[in-house]
Design a protein around this motif. Structure first.
Motif, short mmCIF file in Angstrom:
data_model
loop_
_atom_site.label_atom_id
_atom_site.label_comp_id
_atom_site.label_asym_id
_atom_site.label_seq_id
_atom_site.Cartn_x
_atom_site.Cartn_y
_atom_site.Cartn_z
N ASP A 69 8.08 10.28 13.51
CA ASP A 69 8.43 9.31 12.47
C ASP A 69 7.30 9.13 11.46
N VAL A 70 6.12 9.62 11.81
CA VAL A 70 5.00 9.48 10.90
C VAL A 70 5.26 10.21 9.58
N LEU A 71 6.14 11.19 9.57
CA LEU A 71 6.44 11.92 8.33
C LEU A 71 7.01 10.97 7.28
N GLY A 72 7.96 10.13 7.70
CA GLY A 72 8.51 9.16 6.76
C GLY A 72 7.47 8.13 6.37
N ALA A 73 6.61 7.76 7.30
CA ALA A 73 5.56 6.79 7.01
C ALA A 73 4.57 7.33 5.99
N ILE A 74 4.25 8.62 6.08
CA ILE A 74 3.31 9.23 5.13
C ILE A 74 3.87 9.15 3.71
N SER A 75 5.16 9.45 3.57
CA SER A 75 5.79 9.36 2.25
C SER A 75 5.75 7.92 1.73
N HIS A 76 6.06 6.98 2.59
CA HIS A 76 6.04 5.56 2.23
C HIS A 76 4.61 5.15 1.86
N LEU A 77 3.67 5.60 2.65
CA LEU A 77 2.26 5.29 2.42
C LEU A 77 1.80 5.82 1.07
N ALA A 78 2.19 7.04 0.73
CA ALA A 78 1.78 7.65 -0.53
C ALA A 78 2.31 6.86 -1.72
N GLY A 79 3.59 6.48 -1.66
CA GLY A 79 4.17 5.73 -2.77
C GLY A 79 3.55 4.36 -2.93
N THR A 80 3.34 3.67 -1.80
CA THR A 80 2.75 2.33 -1.86
C THR A 80 1.32 2.38 -2.36
N ALA A 81 0.54 3.34 -1.85
CA ALA A 81 -0.85 3.47 -2.27
C ALA A 81 -0.96 3.77 -3.76
N GLU A 82 -0.09 4.63 -4.25
CA GLU A 82 -0.15 4.98 -5.67
C GLU A 82 0.15 3.77 -6.54
N ARG A 83 1.12 2.94 -6.14
CA ARG A 83 1.46 1.75 -6.93
C ARG A 83 0.29 0.75 -6.93
N ILE A 84 -0.30 0.52 -5.77
CA ILE A 84 -1.42 -0.42 -5.70
C ILE A 84 -2.60 0.10 -6.49
N PHE A 85 -2.89 1.38 -6.34
CA PHE A 85 -4.02 1.99 -7.06
C PHE A 85 -3.86 1.83 -8.57
N THR A 86 -2.65 2.04 -9.06
CA THR A 86 -2.40 1.97 -10.51
C THR A 86 -2.63 0.57 -11.04
N ASP A 87 -2.27 -0.44 -10.27
CA ASP A 87 -2.38 -1.83 -10.72
C ASP A 87 -3.67 -2.52 -10.30
N ALA A 88 -4.47 -1.86 -9.48
CA ALA A 88 -5.65 -2.51 -8.89
C ALA A 88 -6.74 -2.75 -9.92
N ALA A 89 -7.39 -3.90 -9.78
CA ALA A 89 -8.56 -4.17 -10.60
C ALA A 89 -9.77 -3.41 -10.08
N TRP A 90 -9.80 -3.12 -8.79
CA TRP A 90 -10.95 -2.46 -8.16
C TRP A 90 -10.45 -1.28 -7.34
N SER A 91 -9.88 -0.29 -8.00
CA SER A 91 -9.23 0.82 -7.31
C SER A 91 -10.26 1.74 -6.65
N VAL A 92 -9.82 2.40 -5.56
CA VAL A 92 -10.66 3.39 -4.87
C VAL A 92 -10.01 4.76 -4.96
N SER A 93 -8.81 4.92 -4.37
CA SER A 93 -8.16 6.23 -4.39
C SER A 93 -6.66 6.08 -4.21
N PRO A 94 -5.86 6.93 -4.87
CA PRO A 94 -4.41 6.91 -4.66
C PRO A 94 -3.98 7.81 -3.49
#
Length: 310
Positions: A247-272
């Protein structure tokens, strides 16, 4: 009475305009000029005369001290315009107060070891604001590195090449990670669908992944023989999912999308990007090309997934 509001005093943010700034592209040129002006004015009111450097990215004090503008620009870009005056004045008043504070070189050994912290940074930030952090940095993943900094009450001071010279760097990294691990965690929770676990806290929260075994034990309270996949989109948060089933395969996809959204909006971004921690090694398992994020699992992760699919 709730229907009455106290009128704000002081400067107001400028009206929006469309022409992007050449240095800080998330803001307009008019916005950046206004923020620079208020920053200079705030420093001056606190006894520090400063001018804009030739790049437009920093302010330079009369004594040569450099005041970076990128942090406050990033914060303003993600905040309501009505908050800008308070953001700028608070930030640069604090910066002015640090001019009289001790430097890293002024600290005795005991205080230095108490204040030192490790910090997770993108590798493209190892040369920032005129500082060279690369000389003492340690690679973490393809696009991440660990550096040392000193945590003062109102600011963080980095170890550049001149400060690091002659210091016991290995000892400081060990002490710095202990101190970073001890930084408070404000919240541990899960996403609405229960797939991702998130950790939120101080500015050193993302840096806790440098000691992932400790973080995993605190968050999950059990061994992770196949590791975890995780993301550090912002310095104040970590997103995780244990590698325990296919099930981690679906989680990785979810993780990638969520991380990219947070990174784009973050005031102190680290990595997408998305990473796999396994046997105390962190490996990037995604790439970003033409603003498109693609998952590229390592052979090791593929082998693990094959065993889990069993």
């Amino acid at each position: 009475m709730g229907i009455f509001r106290r009128r704000r005093s002081g400067p107001s943010a400028p009206e929006p305009s469309d022409r992007p700034d050449e240095v800080f592209g998330r803001l307009s040129a008019d916005d950046v000029a206004w923020i620079r002006g208020l920053a200079q004015r705030t420093l001056g009111e606190n006894g520090v005369e400063a001018t804009v450097d030739e790049t437009g990215a920093d302010l330079i004090g009369s004594d040569g001290m450099r005041f970076a503008l990128d942090n406050v620009m990033t914060t303003c870009a993600s905040a309501p315009r009505s908050d800008w005056p308070q953001i700028v004045t608070h930030h640069f008043a604090a910066m002015a107060r640090t001019t009289g504070a001790p430097s890293v070189r002024d600290l005795g050994r005991d205080e230095l070891f108490q204040r030192v912290r490790t910090r997770l940074l993108p590798v493209d930030a190892l040369h920032m604001n005129g500082l060279d952090l690369a000389t003492h940095s340690r690679p973490v993943a393809a696009d991440l590195a660990a550096v040392l900094c000193v945590d003062f009450p109102e600011t963080v001071s980095y170890f550049d090449s001149t400060v690091a010279e002659g210091l016991p760097i290995d000892e400081l990294f060990r002490a710095g990670q202990i101190n970073t691990d001890a930084e408070p965690i404000e919240e541990i929770g899960t996403s609405d669908d229960g797939v991702l676990t998130f950790v939120a806290g101080s500015v050193y929260t993302a840096s806790k992944t440098l000691s992932m075994a400790n973080l995993v034990d605190r968050v999950f309270g059990r061994d992770m023989p196949h590791g975890v996949v995780f993301a550090v989109p912002d310095r104040n948060c970590v997103l995780l999912h244990p590698v325990e089933s296919i099930d981690v395969l679906g989680a990785i996809s979810h993780l990638a999308g969520t991380a990219e959204r947070i990174f784009t909006d973050a005031a102190w971004s680290v990595s997408p990007n998305v990473y796999h921690w396994y046997r105390d090694t962190i490996t990037r398992i995604s790439t970003v090309d033409d603003d498109r994020l693609t998952i590229v699992p390592t052979e090791e992760l593929v082998e693990i997934l094959g065993r889990l699919a069993g």
